[in-house]
Design an enzyme around this catalytic site. Structure first.
Site, PDB file in Angstrom:
ATOM      1  CE  LYS A 162     -67.176 -18.342  21.956  1.00 56.01           C
ATOM      2  NZ  LYS A 162     -68.147 -17.221  21.201  1.00 56.01           N
ATOM      3  CB  ILE A 197     -59.100 -24.749  19.404  1.00 58.63           C
ATOM      4  CG1 ILE A 197     -60.393 -24.423  19.982  1.00 58.63           C
ATOM      5  CG2 ILE A 197     -58.452 -26.156  19.999  1.00 58.63           C
ATOM      6  CD1 ILE A 197     -61.423 -25.409  19.676  1.00 58.63           C
ATOM      7  N   GLY A 198     -58.468 -21.457  20.058  1.00 62.00           N
ATOM      8  CA  GLY A 198     -58.680 -19.983  19.654  1.00 62.00           C
ATOM      9  C   GLY A 198     -59.091 -18.993  20.750  1.00 62.00           C
ATOM     10  CB  VAL A 214     -62.388 -21.292  21.750  1.00 61.94           C
ATOM     11  CG1 VAL A 214     -63.333 -22.379  21.368  1.00 61.94           C
ATOM     12  CG2 VAL A 214     -63.532 -20.061  21.543  1.00 61.94           C
ATOM     13  N   GLY A 227     -61.406 -15.124  21.343  1.00 66.50           N
ATOM     14  CA  GLY A 227     -62.134 -14.103  20.800  1.00 66.50           C
ATOM     15  C   GLY A 227     -62.052 -12.711  21.583  1.00 66.50           C
ATOM     16  CB  THR A 228     -64.184  -9.830  21.526  1.00 69.31           C
ATOM     17  OG1 THR A 228     -65.494 -10.284  21.279  1.00 69.31           O
ATOM     18  CG2 THR A 228     -63.811  -9.152  19.999  1.00 69.31           C
ATOM     19  CE1 TYR A 229     -68.452 -14.042  24.681  1.00 69.25           C
ATOM     20  CE2 TYR A 229     -68.371 -12.665  22.927  1.00 69.25           C
ATOM     21  CZ  TYR A 229     -68.833 -13.753  23.588  1.00 69.25           C
ATOM     22  OH  TYR A 229     -69.731 -14.686  22.920  1.00 69.25           O
ATOM     23  N   GLY A 230     -63.584 -13.921  25.274  1.00 73.95           N
ATOM     24  CA  GLY A 230     -63.246 -15.482  25.953  1.00 73.95           C
ATOM     25  C   GLY A 230     -62.183 -16.239  24.922  1.00 73.95           C
ATOM     26  CG  ASP A 266     -68.697 -10.912  13.268  1.00 69.99           C
ATOM     27  OD1 ASP A 266     -68.059 -10.359  12.386  1.00 69.99           O
ATOM     28  OD2 ASP A 266     -68.294 -11.298  14.202  1.00 69.99           O
TER      29      ASP A 266
END
Length: 294
Positions: A38, A15-16, A23, A18-21, A131
Site C-alpha cells: 500500500k 490491484i486496488g 495497492v 483506497g482513500t489515501y493510497g 469499517d
C-alpha cells in the site's frame, strides 16, 4: 534514479486503491515472496502522513492474529510510505458477486467463525474496526479469512469518548451511528458482521438502500421505530425525529432469510439487535450453537 522500493520490488501490478493510497502486488526480493504494497503519498511537509495511515500503522503493529492481515514491513521515502502486507487472493466482495458459484454453507460458517475470532481479538485488545465490509475482508491462498484496512479503526477506553458518525460503509452502518449517537462502541462491529453474514448466504445486501434515511427506515420496518421506552435515550440522539413513521416491526423468518437454517437465523437476529445493549458480543456469538459442528 531508482528508489529503494523500486530495487526491492519487481513485477509490480496495481490491484486496488483506497482513500489515501494505491495497492499493488509485487515480488519482494528481500522477503523472497509475493506481497501486497500500500503506497501512501505524503501531501507535503506541513500535512505529513494522513491520520488514517498513522492510525492503521500504529494499530497493525500491535495486532497479531491469524485472521488479521499481517503487516510485514514499513518503508519510508521522501514522498511516500510503503506498507508491505501479506498477499491475499481476493476479498469477500469478489467471492460473493464475481466468483459465479454460491458459497457452500460449511464455508460460510468457517468464514464467520474466523471473522468473529478476529473481531473478538480486536475488542479484547481495546480496538474496534469501524469499517467492516466485504471489500475489507480478504481470503488468502490457504482459503483463510483476513480482516484488513484498519484506517478507520480506533482504540477505545472507558469512559467512552465521542466519535464521528462518518464511519462504516452505508449498508453495514449500525442504527446508533445513523441516528447520530457519538458514544457508540464495539456493537457497531457486530452489526456489520451480522449484515455480512446475511450477504454471504444470500448474495445480496440485507439493508440495500441508497441513502442514510433509506437504510434507517428499512431497519425500523424490521425492528419497529424505537422510542425511549424500547431504547433508553434514543430520542436524544442528534438525528432522531419524533416525526419518523411509526413502524411496529416484524419477526425475522426463514422465509425472508431462505438460505439460513434456524440456528443461523437465530445468530443473525442477535447480531443485528436494534438496541446495541441487546446485541450479542463476539465472544457470545462464537459460543452460539450455530458453530457447534465447525
Amino acid at each position: 534514479m531508482e528508489s529503494l522500493s523500486d530495487e526491492r520490488f519487481t513485477n509490480k501490478k496495481k490491484i486496488g486503491s483506497g482513500t489515501y493510497g494505491v495497492v499493488y502486488s509485487a515480488y519482494d526480493n528481500v522477503l523472497e515472496k509475493e506481497v501486497a504494497i500500500k503506497d501512501i503519498k505524503l501531501e507535503g511537509e506541513e500535512e505529513g502522513i494522513p491520520s488514517t495511515a498513522l492510525r492503521e500503522l500504529s494499530l497493525l503493529q500491535d495486532l497479531d492474529h491469524k485472521n488479521i492481515v499481517k503487516l510485514e514491513d514499513i518503508i519510508c521515502e521522501e514522498s511516500k510510505i510503503h506498507l508491505v502486507f501479506e498477499l491475499c487472493k481476493y476479498d469477500l466482495k469478489y467471492l460473493i458477486y464475481d466468483y459465479k458459484k454460491p458459497i457452500p454453507p460449511v464455508k460460510i460458517k468457517r468464514f464467520m467463525k474466523e471473522l468473529l475470532e478476529s473481531i473478538e481479538y480486536c475488542h479484547a485488545n481495546g480496538i474496534f474496526h469501524r469499517d467492516l465490509k466485504p471489500n475489507n475482508i480478504l481470503i488468502d491462498h490457504n482459503d483463510e479469512l483476513k480482516v484488513a484496512d484498519f484506517g478507520l479503526a480506533r482504540a477505545f477506553s472507558l469512559p467512552m469518548k465521542d466519535y464521528t458518525h462518518e464511519v462504516v460503509t452505508l449498508w453495514y452502518r449500525a442504527p446508533e451511528i445513523l441516528l447520530g449517537d457519538n458514544n457508540y462502541s464495539v456493537p457497531i462491529d457486530i452489526w456489520a458482521c451480522g449484515v455480512i453474514f446475511y450477504e454471504l448466504a444470500h448474495e445480496k445486501p440485507f439493508f440495500y438502500e441508497q441513502s442514510e434515511i433509506g437504510v434507517l427506515f428499512k431497519i425500523f420496518q424490521l425492528h419497529g421505530t424505537p422510542t425511549d421506552e424500547t431504547w433508553e435515550g434514543v430520542e436524544k440522539f442528534r438525528f432522531y425525529s419524533k416525526k419518523f413513521p411509526k413502524w411496529k416491526g416484524k419477526e425475522l423468518s426463514l422465509e425472508s432469510c431462505r438460505n439460513f437454517d434456524e440456528e443461523a437465523l437465530d445468530l443473525f437476529s442477535k447480531m443485528i439487535a436494534l438496541n446495541p445493549i441487546n446485541r450479542i458480543s463476539a465472544t457470545e456469538a462464537l459460543r452460539h450453537p450455530y458453530f457447534t459442528d465447525v
